[in-house]
Design a protein around this motif. Structure first.
Motif, PDB file in Angstrom:
ATOM      1  N   ALA A 146     -31.915   9.537 -28.286  1.00 25.25           N
ATOM      2  CA  ALA A 146     -30.547   9.650 -28.799  1.00 25.25           C
ATOM      3  C   ALA A 146     -30.514   9.431 -30.300  1.00 25.25           C
ATOM      4  CB  ALA A 146     -29.652   8.639 -28.089  1.00 25.25           C
ATOM      5  N   THR A 147     -31.322   8.485 -30.790  1.00 27.49           N
ATOM      6  CA  THR A 147     -31.351   8.209 -32.236  1.00 27.49           C
ATOM      7  C   THR A 147     -31.944   9.385 -33.001  1.00 27.49           C
ATOM      8  OG1 THR A 147     -31.653   5.848 -31.726  1.00 27.49           O
ATOM      9  CG2 THR A 147     -32.141   6.562 -33.979  1.00 27.49           C
ATOM     10  N   VAL A 148     -33.013   9.974 -32.483  1.00 29.70           N
ATOM     11  CA  VAL A 148     -33.641  11.121 -33.137  1.00 29.70           C
ATOM     12  C   VAL A 148     -32.676  12.299 -33.197  1.00 29.70           C
ATOM     13  CG1 VAL A 148     -35.460  12.865 -32.905  1.00 29.70           C
ATOM     14  CG2 VAL A 148     -35.992  10.443 -32.556  1.00 29.70           C
ATOM     15  N   GLN A 149     -31.962  12.536 -32.109  1.00 27.82           N
ATOM     16  CA  GLN A 149     -31.082  13.705 -32.035  1.00 27.82           C
ATOM     17  C   GLN A 149     -29.766  13.502 -32.767  1.00 27.82           C
ATOM     18  OE1 GLN A 149     -30.803  15.547 -28.020  1.00 27.82           O
ATOM     19  NE2 GLN A 149     -32.444  14.149 -27.431  1.00 27.82           N
ATOM     20  N   ARG A 150     -29.224  12.289 -32.730  1.00 29.49           N
ATOM     21  CA  ARG A 150     -27.883  12.057 -33.245  1.00 29.49           C
ATOM     22  C   ARG A 150     -27.836  11.157 -34.476  1.00 29.49           C
ATOM     23  NH1 ARG A 150     -23.834  15.132 -31.659  1.00 29.49           N
ATOM     24  NH2 ARG A 150     -22.408  13.358 -31.789  1.00 29.49           N
ATOM     25  N   GLY A 151     -28.957  10.518 -34.789  1.00 33.42           N
ATOM     26  CA  GLY A 151     -28.958   9.569 -35.883  1.00 33.42           C
ATOM     27  C   GLY A 151     -28.458   8.205 -35.427  1.00 33.42           C
ATOM     28  N   TYR A 152     -28.635   7.231 -36.287  1.00 35.92           N
ATOM     29  CA  TYR A 152     -28.235   5.876 -35.935  1.00 35.92           C
ATOM     30  C   TYR A 152     -26.727   5.717 -36.098  1.00 35.92           C
ATOM     31  CZ  TYR A 152     -27.958   0.767 -36.039  1.00 35.92           C
ATOM     32  OH  TYR A 152     -27.646  -0.554 -35.781  1.00 35.92           O
ATOM     33  N   PRO A 153     -26.005   5.306 -35.038  1.00 38.35           N
ATOM     34  CA  PRO A 153     -24.546   5.119 -35.160  1.00 38.35           C
ATOM     35  C   PRO A 153     -24.246   3.829 -35.931  1.00 38.35           C
ATOM     36  CG  PRO A 153     -25.285   4.521 -32.953  1.00 38.35           C
ATOM     37  CD  PRO A 153     -26.476   5.062 -33.664  1.00 38.35           C
ATOM     38  N   GLN A 154     -23.894   3.976 -37.180  1.00 39.82           N
ATOM     39  CA  GLN A 154     -23.819   2.831 -38.084  1.00 39.82           C
ATOM     40  C   GLN A 154     -22.848   1.742 -37.637  1.00 39.82           C
ATOM     41  OE1 GLN A 154     -25.776   2.396 -40.728  1.00 39.82           O
ATOM     42  NE2 GLN A 154     -26.825   4.360 -40.497  1.00 39.82           N
ATOM     43  N   ASP A 155     -21.755   2.118 -37.030  1.00 40.54           N
ATOM     44  CA  ASP A 155     -20.705   1.132 -36.741  1.00 40.54           C
ATOM     45  C   ASP A 155     -20.663   0.692 -35.277  1.00 40.54           C
ATOM     46  OD1 ASP A 155     -19.888   3.516 -35.698  1.00 40.54           O
ATOM     47  OD2 ASP A 155     -17.789   3.305 -36.312  1.00 40.54           O
ATOM     48  N   TRP A 156     -21.743   0.938 -34.510  1.00 42.09           N
ATOM     49  CA  TRP A 156     -21.657   0.674 -33.073  1.00 42.09           C
ATOM     50  C   TRP A 156     -21.495  -0.815 -32.758  1.00 42.09           C
ATOM     51  CZ3 TRP A 156     -25.230  -1.701 -29.628  1.00 42.09           C
ATOM     52  CH2 TRP A 156     -26.415  -2.163 -30.228  1.00 42.09           C
ATOM     53  N   LEU A 157     -21.993  -1.690 -33.635  1.00 41.65           N
ATOM     54  CA  LEU A 157     -21.843  -3.126 -33.417  1.00 41.65           C
ATOM     55  C   LEU A 157     -20.547  -3.681 -33.994  1.00 41.65           C
ATOM     56  CD1 LEU A 157     -25.461  -4.477 -34.052  1.00 41.65           C
ATOM     57  CD2 LEU A 157     -24.196  -4.481 -31.894  1.00 41.65           C
ATOM     58  N   GLN A 158     -19.892  -2.893 -34.837  1.00 38.66           N
ATOM     59  CA  GLN A 158     -18.675  -3.386 -35.476  1.00 38.66           C
ATOM     60  C   GLN A 158     -17.403  -2.739 -34.958  1.00 38.66           C
ATOM     61  OE1 GLN A 158     -21.428  -2.365 -37.631  1.00 38.66           O
ATOM     62  NE2 GLN A 158     -22.095  -4.498 -37.470  1.00 38.66           N
ATOM     63  N   SER A 159     -17.528  -1.795 -34.047  1.00 42.15           N
ATOM     64  CA  SER A 159     -16.340  -1.077 -33.584  1.00 42.15           C
ATOM     65  C   SER A 159     -15.308  -2.046 -33.028  1.00 42.15           C
ATOM     66  CB  SER A 159     -16.722  -0.049 -32.513  1.00 42.15           C
ATOM     67  OG  SER A 159     -17.276  -0.683 -31.385  1.00 42.15           O
ATOM     68  N   ALA A 160     -14.081  -1.885 -33.461  1.00 38.35           N
ATOM     69  CA  ALA A 160     -13.002  -2.779 -33.036  1.00 38.35           C
ATOM     70  C   ALA A 160     -12.058  -2.041 -32.106  1.00 38.35           C
ATOM     71  CB  ALA A 160     -12.247  -3.295 -34.260  1.00 38.35           C
ATOM     72  N   ALA A 161     -11.100  -2.767 -31.576  1.00 37.39           N
ATOM     73  CA  ALA A 161     -10.094  -2.198 -30.678  1.00 37.39           C
ATOM     74  C   ALA A 161      -8.780  -2.911 -30.956  1.00 37.39           C
ATOM     75  CB  ALA A 161     -10.502  -2.370 -29.221  1.00 37.39           C
ATOM     76  N   PRO A 162      -7.662  -2.280 -30.601  1.00 37.82           N
ATOM     77  CA  PRO A 162      -6.367  -2.938 -30.818  1.00 37.82           C
ATOM     78  C   PRO A 162      -6.320  -4.301 -30.125  1.00 37.82           C
ATOM     79  CG  PRO A 162      -6.081  -0.645 -30.176  1.00 37.82           C
ATOM     80  CD  PRO A 162      -7.516  -0.956 -29.980  1.00 37.82           C
ATOM     81  N   SER A 163      -5.721  -5.264 -30.810  1.00 41.10           N
ATOM     82  CA  SER A 163      -5.628  -6.606 -30.226  1.00 41.10           C
ATOM     83  C   SER A 163      -4.656  -6.595 -29.047  1.00 41.10           C
ATOM     84  CB  SER A 163      -5.155  -7.610 -31.283  1.00 41.10           C
ATOM     85  OG  SER A 163      -3.894  -7.226 -31.797  1.00 41.10           O
ATOM     86  N   GLY A 164      -4.940  -7.397 -28.030  1.00 42.60           N
ATOM     87  CA  GLY A 164      -4.101  -7.499 -26.846  1.00 42.60           C
ATOM     88  C   GLY A 164      -3.484  -8.871 -26.737  1.00 42.60           C
ATOM     89  N   PRO A 165      -2.859  -9.162 -25.614  1.00 44.00           N
ATOM     90  CA  PRO A 165      -2.204 -10.458 -25.441  1.00 44.00           C
ATOM     91  C   PRO A 165      -3.188 -11.619 -25.331  1.00 44.00           C
ATOM     92  CG  PRO A 165      -2.127  -9.179 -23.402  1.00 44.00           C
ATOM     93  CD  PRO A 165      -2.651  -8.271 -24.467  1.00 44.00           C
ATOM     94  N   LEU A 166      -4.433 -11.330 -24.962  1.00 45.39           N
ATOM     95  CA  LEU A 166      -5.456 -12.366 -24.856  1.00 45.39           C
ATOM     96  C   LEU A 166      -6.545 -12.114 -25.892  1.00 45.39           C
ATOM     97  CD1 LEU A 166      -5.961 -12.517 -20.967  1.00 45.39           C
ATOM     98  CD2 LEU A 166      -4.687 -14.138 -22.395  1.00 45.39           C
ATOM     99  N   PRO A 167      -7.275 -13.155 -26.283  1.00 45.38           N
ATOM    100  CA  PRO A 167      -8.422 -12.930 -27.178  1.00 45.38           C
ATOM    101  C   PRO A 167      -9.384 -11.919 -26.567  1.00 45.38           C
ATOM    102  CG  PRO A 167      -7.966 -15.283 -26.938  1.00 45.38           C
ATOM    103  CD  PRO A 167      -7.084 -14.578 -25.946  1.00 45.38           C
ATOM    104  N   GLY A 168      -9.966 -11.082 -27.404  1.00 43.88           N
ATOM    105  CA  GLY A 168     -10.835 -10.027 -26.909  1.00 43.88           C
ATOM    106  C   GLY A 168     -12.010 -10.554 -26.103  1.00 43.88           C
ATOM    107  N   TRP A 169     -12.622 -11.642 -26.577  1.00 44.55           N
ATOM    108  CA  TRP A 169     -13.781 -12.180 -25.851  1.00 44.55           C
ATOM    109  C   TRP A 169     -13.396 -12.651 -24.449  1.00 44.55           C
ATOM    110  CZ3 TRP A 169     -13.385 -17.101 -24.028  1.00 44.55           C
ATOM    111  CH2 TRP A 169     -12.454 -17.937 -24.638  1.00 44.55           C
ATOM    112  N   LEU A 170     -12.171 -13.190 -24.315  1.00 41.18           N
ATOM    113  CA  LEU A 170     -11.718 -13.645 -23.006  1.00 41.18           C
ATOM    114  C   LEU A 170     -11.462 -12.455 -22.084  1.00 41.18           C
ATOM    115  CD1 LEU A 170     -10.875 -15.845 -21.065  1.00 41.18           C
ATOM    116  CD2 LEU A 170      -8.598 -15.858 -22.126  1.00 41.18           C
ATOM    117  N   THR A 171     -10.896 -11.389 -22.642  1.00 40.34           N
ATOM    118  CA  THR A 171     -10.683 -10.181 -21.843  1.00 40.34           C
ATOM    119  C   THR A 171     -12.011  -9.632 -21.340  1.00 40.34           C
ATOM    120  OG1 THR A 171      -8.667  -9.610 -23.072  1.00 40.34           O
ATOM    121  CG2 THR A 171      -9.771  -7.832 -21.875  1.00 40.34           C
TER     122      THR A 171
END
Length: 520
Positions: A196-221
């Motif tokens: 996948a890395t050879v074909q698509r390259g390294y996805p730079q933000d895969w460890l930092q991708s965020a999501a909209p905050s919810g009613p609970l802390p993300g780690w708890l969800t």
């Protein structure tokens, strides 16, 4: 009535395994009996059989689902907490199962009574069956994407080839099969990341991708999402009962403990997130399949085939053993486990023909409520009342009440969890349902233990008192004419006090303490 002055019939004691029992155990794996120490697996044999569960595509999918919901950083925190939780709980459960040799069904007798315990193997079997459906569907989709053809045919193929692999028991076949396939899966994981890395390259933000905050802390969800797979703790009990006493530390740490979950949840999960970010694929049930096939082509199909073959040996094995336990106890229907393996396969295929993914997650959510409550109750019982005598919980039918206060605690906690899961007034409470269920189940069961009448009742003479070593002595059962370890043997009042094994005693309707004249 009482026994004559001559007393009950003498026990037929031996100190070697009954050849008829050994022959049956090759496929039956003591599904309705205590596992004797002579049938325990070697350290690596049991580890290889259990690590079949490491290779489920579901672990990649669930991590991607969590990352899509709360972002990768929060998912990683949730993973770490989950690995720690599963490590601790399964350390306790694996040691307890190895010490007692009991299945979930047999242990549930002590928790809920003879009638109350019937629900546990049914829930267990249904959940294992649903996971078999999910994992089997993954293979079928991979075959269809690469080869084409009707999905119904591929469903039939993946069910048909899996069933013969599950006929043999844990120590006679599943350990060897999964020991051979494990390196292939590991090599496949490394290869798919590189491709996948050879074909698509390294996805730079895969460890930092965020999501909209919810009613609970993300780690708890994220942590709550992983609570949905507490069925792994029931799986642990039914596998760890094959462990040897001298291997408890290894199994509690490596085989069933934090090492296993670090690889299963964290390594698999991070690879799943990486692949789908590299290919920019949405986190759907078939997204992982698409990423593997695009990365490796036919080799990707082979990796999926290997991974799903491994995991479904566990799913079908546990579905069959628990269908067997349920049918034996409730329907009084005793059939070889091979028959229940075929029944599990037929049911899986029928489920696959429906729009299974539309209701699979809802079904698993409901069953997950019962499972998390069971785990909480089992942990409380081990901590507070781990043994009744001889270092064991009482599980012999005549010595237990039909229904205990523990059954009420289980049903009440599960009802609370289902109501919270289904209600729409408070999304926060719906998300917190697993944690609340655990707390309610643990609290209610503890209260039942300390305030309600005991679940164990006196039942007269005990064969355990008549032998020196209850784990080495085998006693012949008058009903099935087979010899089992004294741990599970009792006296049958319907046969003049003759010895009876736990499985045959479960068929008896005689009340505890009732006796019959000798020689009847």
């Amino acid at each position: 009535m009482s026994l004559t002055s001559a007393g009950p019939p003498a026990l037929e004691v031996s100190f070697t395994d009954d050849p008829k029992v050994v022959k049956e155990a090759a496929t039956e794996d003591y599904s309705n009996h205590v596992v004797p120490r002579s049938w325990r697996s070697g350290r690596w044999s049991l580890a290889m059989a259990w690590w079949a569960l490491f290779s489920a595509m579901f672990w990649l999918y669930v991590a991607v689902a969590a990352a899509d919901a709360v972002g990768t950083p929060a998912t990683i925190v949730g993973m770490v907490l989950t690995v720690a939780t599963f490590g601790v709980v399964n350390l306790v459960l694996s040691r307890y199962a190895a010490r007692t040799g009991l299945t979930v069904a047999l242990l549930s007798r002590r928790l809920f009574g003879m009638l109350g315990s019937a629900l546990a193997p049914l829930i267990f079997a249904a959940t294992a069956l649903y996971y078999a459906v999910f994992e089997g569907s993954i293979v079928a989709v991979a075959f269809q994407q690469y080869f084409g053809g009707a999905i119904e045919i591929w469903y039939l193929v993946v069910v048909a080839y899996a069933l013969p692999l599950v006929i043999g028991g844990v120590r006679t076949w599943l350990d060897k099969l999964n020991g051979v396939l494990l390196p292939l899966y590991v090599v496949g994981l490394v290869a798919v990341v590189i491709a996948a890395t050879v074909q698509r390259g390294y996805p730079q933000d895969w460890l930092q991708s965020a999501a909209p905050s919810g009613p609970l802390p993300g780690w708890l969800t994220a942590y709550l999402i992983y609570m949905g797979v507490y069925i792994m703790m029931m799986y642990t009990v039914d596998y760890a009962r094959f462990g040897r006493a001298e291997d408890q530390k290894f199994h509690g740490t490596v085989t069933f403990g934090w090492v296993f979950y670090a690889f299963t949840f964290a390594v698999n999960g991070l690879i799943g997130i990486y692949l789908l970010r590299a290919w920019d694929i949405a986190g759907t049930e078939t997204g992982v399949v698409t990423a593997f096939v695009r990365s490796l082509g036919f080799a990707g199909v082979l990796v999926i085939f290997v991974s799903q073959t491994r995991i479904n040996t566990a799913n079908y094995y546990l579905a069959s053993t628990n269908l067997d336990a349920f049918a034996t106890r409730v329907l009084r229907l005793r059939l070889p486990r091979a028959v229940w393996t075929v029944v599990a396969g037929v049911l899986a295929y029928l489920f696959m023909l429906t729009d299974v993914l539309s209701y699979l997650l809802r079904a698993l959510a409901w069953q997950g409520v019962f499972v998390t409550a069971w785990v909480a109750i089992a942990m409380v019982h081990i901590a507070v009342r781990g043994a009744d005598r001889d270092g064991l919980p009482e599980f012999r039918p005549r010595r237990l009440k039909p229904v205990t206060a523990g059954a009420g605690a289980w049903l009440a906690a599960s009802a609370v969890g289902i109501v919270l899961t289904e209600q729409s007034a408070s999304p926060v409470l719906a998300q917190l349902a697993p944690l609340i269920t655990v707390a309610v189940a643990a609290g209610l069961y503890y209260a039942a233990l300390v305030t309600a009448p005991g679940a164990v009742r006196p039942a007269g003479e005990d064969p355990r008192d008549e032998v020196e070593d209850i784990w080495e002595a085998r006693i012949r059962c008058h009903s099935c004419d087979r010899s089992y370890v004294a741990v599970e043997m009792d006296r049958d009042p319907n046969a003049g006090g003759a010895a009876v094994c736990s499985a045959c005693a479960a068929d008896s309707t005689a009340p505890a303490g009732a006796t019959a004249p000798a020689g009847r």
